[in-house]
Design a protein around this motif. Structure first.
Motif, PDB file in Angstrom:
ATOM      1  N   ALA A  28       1.617   9.552  -5.558  1.00 28.62           N
ATOM      2  CA  ALA A  28       2.108  10.873  -5.148  1.00 28.62           C
ATOM      3  C   ALA A  28       3.174  11.384  -6.103  1.00 28.62           C
ATOM      4  O   ALA A  28       3.218  12.587  -6.425  1.00 28.62           O
ATOM      5  N   LEU A  29       4.048  10.488  -6.570  1.00 28.35           N
ATOM      6  CA  LEU A  29       5.083  10.907  -7.515  1.00 28.35           C
ATOM      7  C   LEU A  29       4.472  11.375  -8.831  1.00 28.35           C
ATOM      8  O   LEU A  29       4.898  12.390  -9.405  1.00 28.35           O
ATOM      9  N   ILE A  30       3.477  10.664  -9.317  1.00 30.75           N
ATOM     10  CA  ILE A  30       2.818  11.082 -10.560  1.00 30.75           C
ATOM     11  C   ILE A  30       2.108  12.408 -10.375  1.00 30.75           C
ATOM     12  O   ILE A  30       2.167  13.307 -11.238  1.00 30.75           O
ATOM     13  N   ALA A  53       2.878  14.815  -8.214  1.00 31.30           N
ATOM     14  CA  ALA A  53       3.874  15.887  -8.116  1.00 31.30           C
ATOM     15  C   ALA A  53       4.446  16.221  -9.487  1.00 31.30           C
ATOM     16  O   ALA A  53       4.666  17.407  -9.810  1.00 31.30           O
ATOM     17  N   ALA A  54       4.688  15.184 -10.310  1.00 27.55           N
ATOM     18  CA  ALA A  54       5.214  15.447 -11.654  1.00 27.55           C
ATOM     19  C   ALA A  54       4.213  16.227 -12.491  1.00 27.55           C
ATOM     20  O   ALA A  54       4.589  17.177 -13.213  1.00 27.55           O
ATOM     21  N   VAL A  55       2.945  15.880 -12.406  1.00 26.67           N
ATOM     22  CA  VAL A  55       1.920  16.612 -13.157  1.00 26.67           C
ATOM     23  C   VAL A  55       1.840  18.052 -12.674  1.00 26.67           C
ATOM     24  O   VAL A  55       1.715  19.004 -13.468  1.00 26.67           O
ATOM     25  N   TYR A  56       1.919  18.254 -11.349  1.00 28.44           N
ATOM     26  CA  TYR A  56       1.827  19.606 -10.778  1.00 28.44           C
ATOM     27  C   TYR A  56       2.978  20.486 -11.256  1.00 28.44           C
ATOM     28  O   TYR A  56       2.759  21.607 -11.764  1.00 28.44           O
ATOM     29  N   PRO A 100       0.822  -1.228   0.000  1.00 26.76           N
ATOM     30  CA  PRO A 100       0.000   0.000   0.000  1.00 26.76           C
ATOM     31  C   PRO A 100       0.844   1.260   0.000  1.00 26.76           C
ATOM     32  O   PRO A 100       0.519   2.244  -0.674  1.00 26.76           O
ATOM     33  N   GLY A 101       1.947   1.244   0.767  1.00 23.70           N
ATOM     34  CA  GLY A 101       2.816   2.418   0.773  1.00 23.70           C
ATOM     35  C   GLY A 101       3.455   2.673  -0.580  1.00 23.70           C
ATOM     36  O   GLY A 101       3.598   3.828  -1.002  1.00 23.70           O
TER      37      GLY A 101
END
Length: 336
Positions: A244-246, A248-251, A236-237
């Motif tokens: 979260a990585l995806i 942040a990359a989109v942001y 799950p982690g």
């Protein structure tokens, strides 16, 4: 770089790592082609107990057994590994391969191998099968001989001999020719989820020609499940981290593209919400100053520091008084 291309790169990396982990499977394991479930037969493999290791209550001290019933012999076998029993004088098998026999039976004081060890289970449709080959040499089945003789008696033309009759005559004269076939085993694995049953239960189904022996093994190992290594490496982690990585990359990539193309910003001002990120440094500095100033009163201090002015004033007062007395004394002496 566009945000969509960055997302595609991240997904490709994730999928490639997952496929690489799946391709490196341990022996006696496989993934079902139709459902993707993971099967591990190592949990029912009987391993020999080492001398320095104490036997656990769940450890088997002998291989799996199957009753032959009307066949006249019982069978001993193991899954994906040789039997743990010590074998000698196996009929038709080289002495260097006695320790690699995965299934055998004993009849009339002789031991017959019905397959060497194999750690590659396969799927035939939806059937999970384990196949052992290269056992003891196959003997001629007597049923064929009786059938040939019956057909010969029923034939009106006694002068026409069949090929089986010629073979029988040659065998009666002692000129038998081995056909080169060796005994083998087919083990059909079926799912058994009974909690109180053993890890595996093997039944002998039969043999057609005393050369190929068929068994059915019921075990929870044939029920399939999830690959434990894949599950442990991406729990799950890990899933949350990938999401979260995806995000942040989109942001960041999407914000940079917007600031650069629409707002025509350059340098650090291309970052999305630049004012907020720029104020984070000063905010952290203010928090640090507040915390250090509030905690400074808990720092240890040297005793007597606050009493220093008082003690110094007393010393100075006494010295001035002495000086005044000395001056007065001198004045009196001069007057005299």
């Amino acid at each position: 770089m566009r945000p969509s291309s960055a997302i595609c790169i991240l997904l490709n990396l994730y999928l490639s790592s997952t496929l690489a982990a799946d391709s490196q499977l341990k022996p006696c394991t496989l993934n079902a082609p139709f459902s993707g479930q993971f099967y591990d037969l190592n949990i029912i493999t009987v391993q020999p107990i080492k001398d320095h290791k104490k036997a656990h209550k769940d450890d088997r001290t002998e291989s799996w057994h199957a009753r032959g019933y009307d066949y006249g012999a019982n069978f001993t076998l193991n899954f994906c590994a040789p039997v743990i029993e010590s074998l000698e004088d196996v009929v038709g098998v080289s002495s260097s391969l006695w320790g690699n026999v995965s299934a055998y039976y004993e009849m009339n004081g002789k031991k017959y191998s019905i397959g060497q060890a194999s750690a590659e289970p396969i799927f035939r449709g939806r059937e999970l099968i384990l196949n052992y080959t290269d056992g003891s040499p196959c003997e001629d089945h007597k049923g064929k001989r009786h059938l040939a003789r019956k057909l010969k008696d029923d034939d009106d033309d006694d002068d026409d001999d069949t090929d089986d009759d010629r073979a029988d005559k040659g065998k009666d004269k002692g000129h038998t020719k081995p056909d080169g076939r060796t005994k083998s085993s087919l083990i059909y694995m079926t799912c058994d989820r009974e909690p109180m049953s053993a890890k595996a239960h093997v039944n002998f189904l039969g043999t057609m020609d005393d050369c190929t022996y068929m068994f059915r093994a019921r075990s929870i190992a044939a029920c399939g499940g999830v690959h434990q290594e894949t599950q442990s490496t991406l729990g799950p982690g890990g899933v949350f981290g990938v999401i979260a990585l995806i995000a942040a990359a989109v942001y960041f990539l999407g914000g940079i593209a917007y600031q650069r193309t629409v707002m025509h910003q350059r340098g650090w001002r291309q970052l999305p919400n630049y004012a907020i990120w720029a104020g984070i440094g000063s905010f952290c500095y203010d928090i640090f100053v507040i915390l250090t100033s509030s905690c400074s009163r808990f720092l240890p201090r040297r005793k007597g520091y606050n009493q220093l002015p008082t003690s110094s004033r007393n010393g100075r007062g006494s010295r001035s008084e002495q000086e005044n007395r000395l001056i007065d004394q001198l004045d009196e002496e001069w007057d005299d």
